[in-house]
Design a protein around this motif. Sequence first.
Motif, short mmCIF file in Angstrom:
data_model
loop_
_atom_site.label_atom_id
_atom_site.label_comp_id
_atom_site.label_asym_id
_atom_site.label_seq_id
_atom_site.Cartn_x
_atom_site.Cartn_y
_atom_site.Cartn_z
N ARG A 179 2.75 5.71 -7.56
CA ARG A 179 1.73 6.65 -8.25
C ARG A 179 2.28 8.43 -8.41
N LYS A 180 3.11 8.59 -7.52
CA LYS A 180 3.76 10.03 -7.48
C LYS A 180 4.79 10.16 -8.46
N GLU A 240 0.83 -1.14 -0.11
CA GLU A 240 -0.09 -0.08 -0.08
C GLU A 240 0.86 1.21 0.03
N SER A 241 1.81 1.33 0.96
CA SER A 241 2.97 2.57 0.81
C SER A 241 3.69 2.78 -0.24
N THR A 243 1.50 4.18 -3.25
CA THR A 243 1.36 5.69 -3.13
C THR A 243 2.74 6.41 -3.68
#
Length: 467
Positions: A132-133, A125-126, A129
């Motif tokens: 995606r950036k 999950e982390s 993130t």
Amino acid sequence: MMILVTVILGGLFVLAFHALVALFLKPRLTRESLRTQGIYGPFPHFFFGNVPEMKSLLQEVHDQSRSQPEASPICHRWPFTLFPHLPKWRNQYGPICLYYRGSKPFLMVQDTEMVKEGMVDLMVESTNTMVRKWEARIDHNEKAVAEIKIDEDLRSLSADIIAKACFGSSYEKGQEIFTKLRFIQKLMSKSTVGIPGLRYLPTRSNREIWALDKEISSMIKRLVNQRLMVGNKQDLMQMIMEGATKCNEDGGGDDLLSNPISRDKFIVDNCKNIYFAGQETTAITVSWALMLLAEHQDWQDRCRAEVLQVCGNGTFDATMLRSLKTVTMVIQETLRLYPPATFVIRSALQDIKLKRISIPKGMNIQIPIPLLQQDPELWGPDANMFNPQRFANGIMEACKTPQAYLPFGIGARICAGQHFAMAELKVILSLILLRFQFSLSSSYRHSPAFRLVIEPGEGVVLMVRRI
């Protein structure tokens, strides 16, 4: 008046006597004791030890490096430039030698004969993130490629994983803690001279460290109290609390958790260790691994092919991670060339015998990890080169003496979080390999730096494309 003068003179005499013993007699007796056993070393300054010579050797290396062309190829022999005194003294005095940092004796040992599954979902999950950036940055570039300095992104990612694993909180809640720990790390890395008692003096640097440490402890206590109100959860905080209870069961006395002072100290100290060791070392290892894969495109392609085969849809579990053999080899080789810890240090709490050498009480035994892990006699003529294939049959077959591979330490104090760290490294690298192809930017400068850990001095800059 005469009585006061006598008392003052007596006190000065006692101080002078203790200084004489600490600075002259004790070091001399130690040196003589080890010399009779064939152990030698550079002669120390009475107050600074061998630090002046260490600094002089380091300056020589810096002067030589300035004369080299800027576009010199990447070289992994950084232990010989960051710690030039270690190979020099080994050549002069042998694999075991005595030297001093101030009045503190160290027995440098380069003799190799002496020397939980789960939480994968939050790692994914982390990491997604952050991924995606990076994708957003690439999409905003007309050439569909972005130049990314990855270090701070990876520190944020690793911090987010540790915060969630420990407290179930997001990185934002612990952001100030990480910032302050990073600043303490920089302050402590500047203090290299082993002057007796220096760390207890109210110098400007020490006052800053003490104030920051107090703030960090208070902030962790607040997070801990919030966590305690939640009740039982299967996270690292629960393991720490269970550890406090186990200490009571094993050692007797009051339950640490029933004593607020003891409980707070136990929990805060362990959380500090998790925050620093878990965040900083993992982030730096990923940075080095991506740098090496960017330099060696063939290994990047091999790792990506394996990840696509094992978990091409981007889902991970512990079983899949165990199947990532090539990725594991790359991580192991990265940890060999750039181990997070530079030295293993043990103090002799009493007079001991080690390989028929009598070591006096108080002696610090220092094992330089990078030099052992790049010793051609142990690893072969390509010891200074990136070659993950050496781990194809595991650590036991990678070198002549498996004990020479110790990126997580050795013995009873081996890193307790090594399995968590390996899982985290595999997840982060795999998700990046699935989504991106990357190469080194022309602006990248290879500059390993010692700041308590070995990190890229000027960061790692990659040219990143979406796949």
